[in-house]
Design a protein around this motif. Structure first.
Motif, mmCIF file in Angstrom:
data_model
loop_
_atom_site.group_PDB
_atom_site.id
_atom_site.type_symbol
_atom_site.label_atom_id
_atom_site.label_comp_id
_atom_site.label_asym_id
_atom_site.label_seq_id
_atom_site.Cartn_x
_atom_site.Cartn_y
_atom_site.Cartn_z
ATOM 1 N N SER A 1 1.023 -1.282 -0.409
ATOM 2 C CA SER A 1 -0.125 0.235 0.471
ATOM 3 C C SER A 1 1.332 1.584 0.109
ATOM 4 O O SER A 1 2.293 1.012 0.650
ATOM 5 C CB SER A 1 -0.868 -0.273 1.342
ATOM 6 N N VAL A 2 0.047 2.199 -0.870
ATOM 7 C CA VAL A 2 1.083 3.368 -0.291
ATOM 8 C C VAL A 2 1.383 3.953 1.325
ATOM 9 O O VAL A 2 2.350 4.583 0.799
ATOM 10 C CB VAL A 2 0.662 5.172 -1.409
ATOM 11 N N GLY A 3 0.886 3.627 2.111
ATOM 12 C CA GLY A 3 0.649 3.750 3.352
ATOM 13 C C GLY A 3 2.224 3.403 4.038
ATOM 14 O O GLY A 3 2.801 4.307 4.662
ATOM 15 N N THR A 4 2.310 1.783 3.567
ATOM 16 C CA THR A 4 4.112 1.312 4.050
ATOM 17 C C THR A 4 4.755 1.100 3.249
ATOM 18 O O THR A 4 5.775 0.966 3.815
ATOM 19 C CB THR A 4 3.096 -0.588 4.011
ATOM 20 N N VAL A 5 4.592 1.458 1.527
ATOM 21 C CA VAL A 5 5.930 1.534 0.659
ATOM 22 C C VAL A 5 6.520 2.801 0.989
ATOM 23 O O VAL A 5 8.064 3.275 0.792
ATOM 24 C CB VAL A 5 5.605 0.741 -0.705
ATOM 25 N N ARG A 6 5.591 3.843 1.323
ATOM 26 C CA ARG A 6 6.712 5.231 1.708
ATOM 27 C C ARG A 6 7.201 5.673 2.960
ATOM 28 O O ARG A 6 8.127 6.111 3.333
ATOM 29 C CB ARG A 6 5.666 6.509 1.576
ATOM 30 N N ARG A 7 6.899 4.115 4.163
ATOM 31 C CA ARG A 7 7.961 3.912 5.446
ATOM 32 C C ARG A 7 9.576 4.051 5.235
ATOM 33 O O ARG A 7 9.444 2.413 4.281
ATOM 34 C CB ARG A 7 7.311 3.660 6.343
ATOM 35 N N LEU A 8 10.626 4.485 5.249
ATOM 36 C CA LEU A 8 11.849 4.058 5.085
ATOM 37 C C LEU A 8 12.044 2.312 6.089
ATOM 38 O O LEU A 8 12.307 1.682 4.824
ATOM 39 C CB LEU A 8 12.451 4.874 5.634
ATOM 40 N N GLU A 9 11.563 2.469 6.888
ATOM 41 C CA GLU A 9 11.772 1.274 8.041
ATOM 42 C C GLU A 9 11.153 0.630 7.386
ATOM 43 O O GLU A 9 11.704 -0.637 7.502
ATOM 44 C CB GLU A 9 10.956 1.587 9.544
ATOM 45 N N VAL A 10 10.123 0.063 6.988
ATOM 46 C CA VAL A 10 9.386 -0.989 6.212
ATOM 47 C C VAL A 10 10.480 -1.557 5.019
ATOM 48 O O VAL A 10 10.587 -2.357 4.607
ATOM 49 C CB VAL A 10 7.755 -0.245 5.573
ATOM 50 N N MET A 11 10.479 -0.206 4.060
ATOM 51 C CA MET A 11 11.089 -0.963 2.575
ATOM 52 C C MET A 11 13.539 -1.578 3.447
ATOM 53 O O MET A 11 13.424 -1.956 2.185
ATOM 54 C CB MET A 11 11.044 0.288 1.630
ATOM 55 N N THR A 12 13.486 -0.577 3.955
ATOM 56 C CA THR A 12 14.364 -1.091 4.620
ATOM 57 C C THR A 12 14.550 -2.654 4.773
ATOM 58 O O THR A 12 15.532 -2.720 4.306
ATOM 59 C CB THR A 12 15.386 -0.609 5.158
ATOM 60 N N ALA A 13 13.817 -2.929 5.355
ATOM 61 C CA ALA A 13 13.394 -4.244 5.514
ATOM 62 C C ALA A 13 13.242 -5.737 4.733
ATOM 63 O O ALA A 13 13.807 -6.177 4.496
ATOM 64 C CB ALA A 13 12.660 -4.243 7.451
ATOM 65 N N LEU A 14 12.417 -4.795 4.434
ATOM 66 C CA LEU A 14 11.900 -6.598 3.035
ATOM 67 C C LEU A 14 11.796 -5.834 1.694
ATOM 68 O O LEU A 14 11.763 -6.353 0.890
ATOM 69 C CB LEU A 14 9.885 -5.794 3.253
ATOM 70 N N GLY A 15 12.070 -4.547 1.569
ATOM 71 C CA GLY A 15 11.883 -3.634 0.493
ATOM 72 C C GLY A 15 13.444 -4.002 -1.020
ATOM 73 O O GLY A 15 14.657 -4.110 -0.496
ATOM 74 N N HIS A 16 13.389 -3.893 -2.542
ATOM 75 C CA HIS A 16 13.812 -3.932 -3.066
ATOM 76 C C HIS A 16 14.562 -2.721 -3.458
ATOM 77 O O HIS A 16 13.386 -1.693 -4.099
ATOM 78 C CB HIS A 16 13.901 -5.030 -4.201
ATOM 79 N N TRP A 17 15.760 -2.088 -3.455
ATOM 80 C CA TRP A 17 15.742 -1.621 -3.669
ATOM 81 C C TRP A 17 17.209 -1.277 -5.224
ATOM 82 O O TRP A 17 17.547 -1.883 -5.620
ATOM 83 C CB TRP A 17 17.107 -0.544 -3.176
ATOM 84 N N GLY A 18 16.913 -0.097 -6.147
ATOM 85 C CA GLY A 18 18.318 0.498 -7.174
ATOM 86 C C GLY A 18 19.262 1.044 -6.239
ATOM 87 O O GLY A 18 19.168 1.157 -5.360
ATOM 88 N N GLN A 19 19.888 1.422 -8.170
ATOM 89 C CA GLN A 19 21.590 2.421 -6.993
ATOM 90 C C GLN A 19 20.896 3.592 -7.309
ATOM 91 O O GLN A 19 22.179 4.264 -6.246
ATOM 92 C CB GLN A 19 22.509 1.328 -7.874
ATOM 93 N N GLY A 20 20.140 4.168 -7.584
ATOM 94 C CA GLY A 20 19.990 5.721 -6.808
ATOM 95 C C GLY A 20 20.252 6.237 -8.273
ATOM 96 O O GLY A 20 21.145 6.130 -9.074
ATOM 97 N N THR A 21 19.973 7.231 -8.961
ATOM 98 C CA THR A 21 20.049 8.418 -10.155
ATOM 99 C C THR A 21 19.888 9.923 -9.144
ATOM 100 O O THR A 21 19.375 9.915 -9.123
ATOM 101 C CB THR A 21 19.162 8.626 -11.290
ATOM 102 N N GLN A 22 21.202 10.440 -9.819
ATOM 103 C CA GLN A 22 21.563 11.534 -8.918
ATOM 104 C C GLN A 22 21.024 12.728 -9.564
ATOM 105 O O GLN A 22 20.612 12.417 -11.230
ATOM 106 C CB GLN A 22 22.962 12.109 -9.330
#
Length: 129
Positions: A103-124
């Motif tokens: 949900s948008v309410g959970t995936v916007r939480r950094l602590e949730v995504m740090t623990a469970l999410g998949h991340w890209g490498q970033g773009t500046q």
């Protein structure tokens, strides 16, 4: 299990626009909620936009009306259209995805995504005066 690669960052002047893209590789046909985060060195990563599989979106107040998050699920791609950019938007931008919770309410939480999410490498993204 999920690989995500951001692109589209760069340097623009105040008032300019950029469109960020995130190409994701998924396995298993799961539905994912997706989000864009940004981070300035020395500060916590923060969410700026999120989207659910049904199209429900959320935006951080400072980008509301200027940024648009969208997805093309057939291409497994996430986008962030950024308009009327200001120096305050300068940051490393990351795409992130999570299947559950979704949900948008959970995936916007950094602590949730740090623990469970998949991340890209970033773009500046750099916005100058």
């Amino acid at each position: 299990q999920v690989r995500m690669v951001e692109s589209g960052g760069g340097s623009v002047q105040t008032g300019g626009s950029l469109r960020l893209s995130c190409a994701a590789s998924k396995f298993g046909g799961r539905s994912y909620c997706m989000a864009w985060f940004r981070q300035v060195p020395g500060k916590d990563r923060e969410a700026v936009a999120a989207i659910e599989p049904d199209g429900t979106t959320w935006y951080e107040d400072s980008v509301k009306g200027r940024f648009t998050i969208s997805q093309d699920r057939s291409k497994k791609s996430l986008y962030l259209e950024m308009n009327t950019l200001t120096p305050e938007d300068t940051a490393m931008y990351y795409c992130a995805a999570n299947a559950e919770p979704c949900s948008v309410g959970t995936v916007r939480r950094l602590e949730v995504m740090t623990a469970l999410g998949h991340w890209g490498q970033g773009t500046q993204v750099t916005v100058s005066l």
